[in-house]
Design an enzyme around this catalytic site. Structure first.
Site, short mmCIF file in Angstrom:
data_model
loop_
_atom_site.label_atom_id
_atom_site.label_comp_id
_atom_site.label_asym_id
_atom_site.label_seq_id
_atom_site.Cartn_x
_atom_site.Cartn_y
_atom_site.Cartn_z
N ALA A 215 0.84 -1.21 0.00
CA ALA A 215 0.00 0.00 0.00
C ALA A 215 0.87 1.25 0.00
CB ALA A 215 -0.90 0.00 1.23
N CYS A 216 2.09 1.11 0.53
CA CYS A 216 2.98 2.27 0.67
C CYS A 216 3.47 2.76 -0.69
CB CYS A 216 4.17 1.92 1.54
SG CYS A 216 3.72 0.95 2.95
N THR A 217 3.49 1.89 -1.70
CA THR A 217 4.02 2.31 -2.99
C THR A 217 2.95 2.31 -4.07
OG1 THR A 217 4.81 0.05 -3.20
CG2 THR A 217 6.46 1.68 -2.68
#
Ligand code: PMP
Length: 392
Positions: free
Chosen positions: A326-328
């Site tokens: 989800a962070c990228t």
């Protein structure tokens, strides 16, 4: 009404009801500051230290003072890497890490290269396991820190940390382990596994978001990156977020008691899911290690189609999953982790990540297994890349 199945636990987990109950008094009843010397302060301090002891117990730390509270995994990784680098630059300017770390490790290392540090990125094999001989070779007399994640949240692969720790310590460097994806899901014992610094995030174990911890073994030379009033032994200043810290402590206590049974349950669901996909969908493959993987992690790829269109089609059927971290997900670039295990760009784009959790059951797995083959078939039918035999 369609069934709703959430299988994106790595992106966000529900907070355990028992954790919420433990936190509530610390918003409006026990609101003292742990640094105050009156009885309100004493009560707050007691709660803070109880939470610290619970987190220490979960990861097998010898002393609870070795645990520092932070704002989450990202801050813990930054504090470990920059903190060790700044404090030990008299000894060397070299850091060793891997090609599959979380962006908070990757970018902290990248930042240090602008300040005179050198970083070596050790490759991984096709299952995502760090090549230990390459890691050993990468360490020089200038190496002060080696940072290797415990398990990868995207492909699930677990690393041979104890063995890596032995090598690192022989060369007198410190070992930092980003264990955000693993803590609370599998047993970790920092003392036995030769770990000097360990990053933990609360939300990855059913605690609140925005709180985490860094284990720093006694004797590990580290400098703060946030300066202020000297809380957390001077290594992380700022008034403690006590409700969140208490929640994290409760989540750690629950995880310690329940993770064995829950882990076994998830492994059964995970393996049924993987087997079901590989058996029913042609040209589908598992990403990551077949057995040395997190109990909750399923990462599969389907040739000839895009993960993003699969996610949207599954969402319409009430199923939540993801294309990777989800962070990228804000970038259109394929995951650096999938490229590092040797996938081509189009293979990486055709990958789907399902992460399981406490609220999933066998019916959820059956539902996804019944929905997925048709969705894949439909998308392949409209993809110009699909060979004829797969569209019939
Ligand atoms: N490391 C890993 C392996 C992660 O999966 C994540 C994201 N959950 C982080 C670090 C960052 O943690 P946080 O979101 O708490 O900052």
């Amino acid at each position: 009404m369609i069934r709703r199945v959430y299988m994106d636990y790595t992106a966000g987990m529900p907070v355990d009801q028992r954790v919420i109950e433990a936190m509530l008094p610390y918003f409006s009843q026990n609101y003292g500051n742990p640094s105050s010397i009156h009885s309100w302060g004493n009560e707050a301090r007691k709660a803070l230290e109880e939470a610290r002891a619970r987190v220490a117990a979960l990861v097998g730390a010898k002393k609870s003072e070795e645990v520092l509270f932070t704002s989450g995994g990202t801050e813990s990784n930054n504090l470990a890497i920059k903190g060790v680098a700044y404090r030990n630059k008299d000894k060397g300017n070299h850091i060793v890490t891997t090609t599959i770390e979380h962006m908070s490790v990757m970018n902290a290392c990248k930042h240090l290269t602008k300040q005179g540090f050198n970083v070596t990125y050790v490759p991984v094999d096709k299952h995502g396991v760090v090549e230990v001989p390459s890691l050993e070779k990468a360490i020089t007399d200038k190496t002060i820190l080696v940072s290797v994640m415990y398990a990868n949240g995207e492909i699930g692969t677990i690393q041979p940390i104890k063995e890596i720790g032995e090598i690192v310590h022989k060369r007198k460097a410190f070992l930092h382990v980003d264990a955000v994806a693993a803590v609370g899901h599998m047993p970790i014992t920092v003392e036995e596994e030769n770990i000097d610094l360990l990053s933990i995030s609360s939300n990855d174990m059913y605690g609140p978001k925005g709180v985490g911890a860094l284990y720093v073994k006694t004797g590990t030379r580290i400098e703060p990156i946030i300066h202020g009033g000297g809380q957390e032994r001077g290594l992380r200043s700022g008034t403690e977020n006590l409700p969140a810290v208490v929640g994290m402590g409760k989540a750690a206590e629950i995880a310690k008691a329940e993770m064995k049974v829950e882990g076994q349950r998830l492994v059964r669901l995970r393996d049924k899911f993987i087997k079901g996909v590989l058996q029913t969908i042609p040209s589908s493959y598992l990403n990551g290690h077949p057995t040395q993987r997190l109990p909750n992690n399923i990462n599969v790829r389907f040739s000839y189609i895009e993960g993003e269109s699969l996610i949207l089609s599954l969402d319409m059927l009430g199923i939540a999953c993801s294309s990777g971290s989800a962070c990228t997900s804000k970038t259109l670039e394929p995951s650096h982790v999938l490229l590092a295990i040797g996938l081509k760009h189009e293979e990486a784009h055709g990958s789907l990540l399902f992460t399981l959790g406490k609220q999933n059951n066998e019916e959820d797995v059956d539902y996804v297994l019944s929905a997925l083959p048709d969705v894949v078939k439909r998308l392949r039918a409209i993809s110009p890349l699909t060979p004829k035999e797969l569209t019939q």
